[in-house]
Enzyme design. Structure first.
Site, PDB file in Angstrom:
ATOM      1  N   HIS A 238       0.806  -1.223   0.000  1.00 22.41           N
ATOM      2  CA  HIS A 238       0.000   0.000   0.000  1.00 22.41           C
ATOM      3  C   HIS A 238       0.842   1.279   0.000  1.00 22.41           C
ATOM      4  O   HIS A 238       0.300   2.370   0.184  1.00 22.41           O
ATOM      5  CB  HIS A 238      -0.980   0.024   1.177  1.00 22.41           C
ATOM      6  CG  HIS A 238      -1.819  -1.219   1.286  1.00 22.41           C
ATOM      7  ND1 HIS A 238      -2.741  -1.575   0.326  1.00 22.41           N
ATOM      8  CD2 HIS A 238      -1.855  -2.198   2.232  1.00 22.41           C
ATOM      9  CE1 HIS A 238      -3.319  -2.719   0.675  1.00 22.41           C
ATOM     10  NE2 HIS A 238      -2.800  -3.121   1.819  1.00 22.41           N
ATOM     11  N   ARG A 295      -3.673  17.672   1.271  1.00 15.62           N
ATOM     12  CA  ARG A 295      -2.323  18.235   1.269  1.00 15.62           C
ATOM     13  C   ARG A 295      -1.730  18.077  -0.118  1.00 15.62           C
ATOM     14  O   ARG A 295      -2.349  17.510  -1.005  1.00 15.62           O
ATOM     15  CB  ARG A 295      -1.450  17.493   2.278  1.00 15.62           C
ATOM     16  CG  ARG A 295      -1.475  15.974   2.052  1.00 15.62           C
ATOM     17  CD  ARG A 295      -0.460  15.240   2.868  1.00 15.62           C
ATOM     18  NE  ARG A 295      -0.666  13.805   2.888  1.00 15.62           N
ATOM     19  CZ  ARG A 295      -0.323  12.961   1.922  1.00 15.62           C
ATOM     20  NH1 ARG A 295       0.229  13.427   0.817  1.00 15.62           N
ATOM     21  NH2 ARG A 295      -0.532  11.667   2.043  1.00 15.62           N
TER      22      ARG A 295
END
Length: 659
Positions: A238, A295
Site C-alpha cells: 500500500h 495536502r
C-alpha cells in the site's frame, strides 16, 4: 481579501521542504526552515534563509510538536506555515492552531481536513454528494460481532481498514471468514499504535484494480478545478513506488467523469487549496472513492510536468486569498511524466530501511530530481527513508519511461543500500512497459533477490583499488617517476586482491603493463584500460566495452556504482596487512563501517597476538579483528549491536613490556 505572504515557514524536512523553498524564493518570499538537532546541517536547513532548531531527533519532540513549530514561526516573524506532507500536514488541530495564532495555513480549512481525515466520515459525505463509493460498512458500531456480520453481508474478499490515517496503516485484505477475527484484531491494534484511533471500516475488496487519483485545486472565490489524474498502481504494501501522469488506462471520457467526481468531492466539504481524491479503478471502467488527501502529494511533480503548472505557487496564491486565475477549460495535459521514489532500503531484505552516511550523492543531470540529501550528509533512522524523487517527462509514455530508466542508471548513492536497481527493473518489467500494472503487481511477484557481482565487476573493483593505491604511493614517493613504482629487475609482479564473498574469498590479480591492466579472476582474464579517473568517478574500457563508474575507495574497502548495480568490496589481504602494521600498537580500530556482532574479551583480560577480539558485520559479511600485540585489554569502546565507522577505536590493549 488578499493577504500577501512575505515570510514562509515550512513545517517539514527533506526533499519536500527543499521543493517548497525553491518556489517561495522564486516568488520573492523569505523562507524559514525548522530542524531537529539531527537535521541542523541537513540540506533543507541550508536551503532556507533562516533555520530554527526546535528539538531532539525524534519527530514527536520536534517536527510533530505543534507548540515548538508555532514558537519558531513567531520567533521568525513568519506570516504563513506550509506543512508539506506527512507530519502535521493533515492535522486539523494544527491547522486550527495556526489560524488562531493569526498565521496563514497553506492548506485547506480545519473542518475540511477533519472531514476528509476520517475515512468513514468522508465516505458518508461522498455518498451524499453522489461520488461513487465501494460498498461497505462505515458505521459507529465497532463491536467485533457487528464488524463480522457486516463483512458477511458484504461478501468476501473484503478490506478491513483503519478509519483514520493513511499510508496503508491498519489495512488488511481478508479472503476467507476464517481469517476475519485475526484481521480485525491486527488492523485495530496497528491503527491504535500508529494513528491513535482504532476505529475500523469494512469495504468490498476490489481486486485487479488500479489506483488512480485526481489532483484538485480550489480557491476562496468559488472556483474548483481538476488537473487530471495520476496512476499510482505500482505499490508495495500500500506504499506508492512509481507514479505517472496521465494514467495509461484513462481516456478523455473517463477523465472527465473522474475529474468531475473529484471536483464534487472537494465541493462537498467547501475545499480550498490543493487536494487529491483517490479512486480505485476497476478493469470494467467503474471507479470508487478511496479517500481524499488534504495536502500536497509526494507525486505532485508528474502533474506539474504535464500541466506546466507550479502547484506550490498555486498553493501560496490561494493561501493569500487570490483566485486561481484559470478555469477548467484552460487545463491541458501535454506529454507524459513518470516519477520513481528513491528509498534508502534493502529490497532483498524485505525492504528494510537503511540509515548511515551519504558518502556520495549524484543526481542524474538529464531529468528533474527533487532530493533532500547531499554528499557528506547522513540518512537518519528517525525519519522516512525516501531520499529523492526522480522525474522524467517525454512527449510519449514510452519516451518518459526510457528517460527515467537512463536517469536511474545515472543516479549514484554510496554509503547506504537503495532500491535503485529495483526501480529500474520495475520500469522494464512487462506489466509497466505495457501499461497494465495493478495495485497487486509488486506484492504478487517474487520478492527481489540480492544481486551478486560477476567476475567483470570484481575485476573493475580491483583495477580501481589498484589505481588508487598506485596514486597514493606516487604521492608519497616524492620525485620517483610513476613508471618506476613497483619496478623490479624481473618480470612485472602481479598485485593480488582478495574480496570477500560469503564464506569464500575471490582472488583477483592485476598486472599492469604499458598503461593497460590485465586482470585475472578465476579462469577469466580481462583487458582493462582506464580512460579517465578522478577521486570519485572513472571511465573504464573492459575488453573494449566502455563502462562509466562512480566509486569511493577507503583503505581496504571500495564502494562502486555502475548503471546496473552498487556493490561494496573489502580486500581481506589489505585487512591482514593493516593488522600487521598495527603490531606494536595496542589500538584496534574498525577497518570499515559496520555493526559489532561479538566481543570475545573483557577489560582486564590478557591476550596473545592473533587472539580473537571482536567481530564486525558489514554488507552481510563477518570480519574478525584480532589482537595486534601481547598485552592486557584496558578499554572496550564498542558494544554488541553498535554501529561503528571506519577508523573508530574499538579496543585498547596495553602492550606487554619486552624483557
Amino acid at each position: 481579501m488578499s493577504r500577501p505572504i512575505r515570510t514562509l515557514l515550512v513545517a517539514n524536512r527533506g526533499e519536500i521542504a527543499v521543493r517548497v523553498f525553491r518556489t517561495a524564493k522564486a516568488l520573492g518570499i523569505s523562507t524559514v526552515a525548522i530542524a531537529s538537532e539531527a537535521d541542523k546541517d541537513a540540506p533543507h536547513a541550508k536551503a532556507a534563509d533562516r533555520c530554527i532548531v526546535i528539538g531532539p531527533a525524534p519527530a514527536a519532540q520536534s517536527y510533530l510538536d505543534q507548540a515548538k513549530v508555532l514558537a519558531a514561526a513567531r520567533e521568525a516573524g513568519a506570516d504563513a506555515i506550509h506543512p508539506g506532507y506527512g507530519f502535521l500536514s493533515e492535522n486539523a488541530s494544527f491547522a486550527q492552531a495556526v489560524d488562531e495564532a493569526g498565521l496563514i495555513f497553506v492548506g485547506p480549512r480545519p473542518d475540511a481536513i477533519a472531514a476528509m481525515g476520517d475515512k468513514a466520515t468522508s465516505k458518508r459525505l461522498m455518498i451524499d454528494a453522489g461520488v461513487p463509493c465501494i460498498p461497505g460498512y462505515e458505521g459507529e458500531e465497532q463491536d467485533d460481532a457487528v464488524l463480522t456480520a457486516e463483512a458477511e453481508r458484504i461478501g468476501f474478499p473484503i478490506m478491513v481498514k483503519a478509519s483514520a490515517g493513511g499510508g496503508g496503516k491498519g489495512m488488511r485484505i481478508v479472503t476467507s471468514p476464517d481469517d476475519l477475527a485475526d484481521a480485525i484484531i491486527r488492523a485495530r491494534s496497528e491503527a491504535e499504535a500508529s494513528i491513535g484511533n482504532g476505529r475500523l471500516l469494512i469495504e468490498k475488496a476490489v481486486t485487479e484494480a488500479r489506483h488512480v487519483e485526481v489532483q484538485v485545486f480550489a480557491d476562496a472565490h468559488g472556483n474548483t478545478v481538476h488537473l487530471g489524474e495520476r496512476d499510482c498502481s505500482l505499490q508495495r504494501r500500500h506504499q506508492k513506488v512509481i507514479e505517472e501522469a496521465p494514467s495509461p488506462a484513462v481516456g478523455p471520457e473517463l477523465r472527465q467523469r473522474m475529474g468531475q467526481a473529484a471536483v464534487d468531492a472537494g465541493k462537498a466539504v467547501n475545499y480550498i487549496g490543493a487536494g487529491t481524491v483517490e479512486f480505485l479503478l476497476a478493469n470494467d471502467g467503474s471507479f470508487y472513492f478511496l479517500e481524499m488527501n488534504t495536502r500536497l502529494q509526494v507525486e505532485h511533480p508528474v502533474t506539474e510536468e504535464v500541466t506546466g503548472l507550479d502547484l506550490v505557487a498555486l498553493q501560496l496564491r490561494v493561501a493569500e486569498g487570490q483566485p486561481l486565475g484559470f478555469e477548467q477549460s484552460d487545463v491541458n495535459l501535454c506529454g507524459h511524466a513518470i516519477e520513481a521514489r528513491l528509498y534508502a532500503e534493502a529490497p532483498e531484505d524485505e525492504f528494510l530501511p537503511q540509515a548511515g552516511p551519504v558518502k556520495l550523492w549524484r543526481a542524474p543531470a538529464s531529468v528533474r530530481t527533487d532530493g533532500g540529501i547531499e554528499s557528506g550528509g547522513e540518512i537518519s533512522p528517525h525519519y522516512d527513508p525516501m531520499v529523492a524523487k526522480i522525474i522524467a517527462r517525454g512527449d510519449s509514455r514510452e519516451e518518459a519511461r526510457r528517460k527515467l530508466v537512463v536517469a536511474l542508471e545515472d543516479t549514484t548513492l554510496l554509503g547506504v543500500r537503495t532500491n535503485r536497481t529495483f526501480l529500474r527493473e520495475l520500469l522494464e518489467d512487462e506489466p509497466f512497459v505495457t501499461g497494465q500494472a495493478l495495485t497487486t503487481t509488486i506484492d504478487s511477484s517474487d520478492p527481489p533477490q540480492a544481486a551478486h557481482p560477476d567476475h567483470q565487476t570484481f575485476a573493475l573493483a580491483a583495477v580501481l583499488m589498484h589505481r588508487v593505491r598506485r596514486d597514493q604511493a606516487l604521492a608519497a614517493a616524492g620525485p620517483v617517476p610513476s613508471t618506476l613504482l613497483g619496478w623490479q629487475g624481473g618480470a612485472e609482479l602481479p598485485s593480488p586482491y582478495g574480496f570477500s564473498q560469503g564464506d569464500a574469498t575471490v582472488r583477483v590479480t592485476v598486472l599492469s603493463a604499458g598503461g593497460a591492466h590485465h586482470v585475472t579472476v578465476g579462469e577469466q582474464t580481462f583487458a582493462i584500460q582506464v580512460n579517465a579517473m578522478d577521486a570519485r568517478s572513472a571511465s573504464i574500457s573492459i575488453d573494449g566495452k566502455l563502462i562509466p563508474v562512480s566509486y569511493l575507495c577507503d583503505d581496504a574497502t571500495i564502494e562502486l556504482s555502475t548503471k546496473q548495480y552498487a556493490f561494496s568490496f573489502t580486500d581481506v589481504y589489505q585487512l591482514s596487512a593493516s593488522a600487521a602494521d598495527q603490531a606494536g600498537s595496542g589500538a584496534v580500530t574498525a577497518p570499515m563501517h559496520g555493526a559489532v556482532t561479538d566481543i570475545a574479551v573483557n577489560e582486564g583480560d590478557t591476550v596473545k597476538k592473533g587472539d580473537k577480539l571482536i567481530v564486525l558485520e558489514a554488507m552481510k559479511m563477518q570480519h574478525e579483528l584480532t589482537a595486534p600485540v601481547v598485552g592486557t585489554v584496558t578499554k572496550i569502546a564498542g558494544t554488541v549491536g553498535q554501529q561503528v565507522g571506519a577508523g573508530d577505536v574499538l579496543i585498547v590493549i596495553e602492550p606487554e613490556e619486552e624483557e
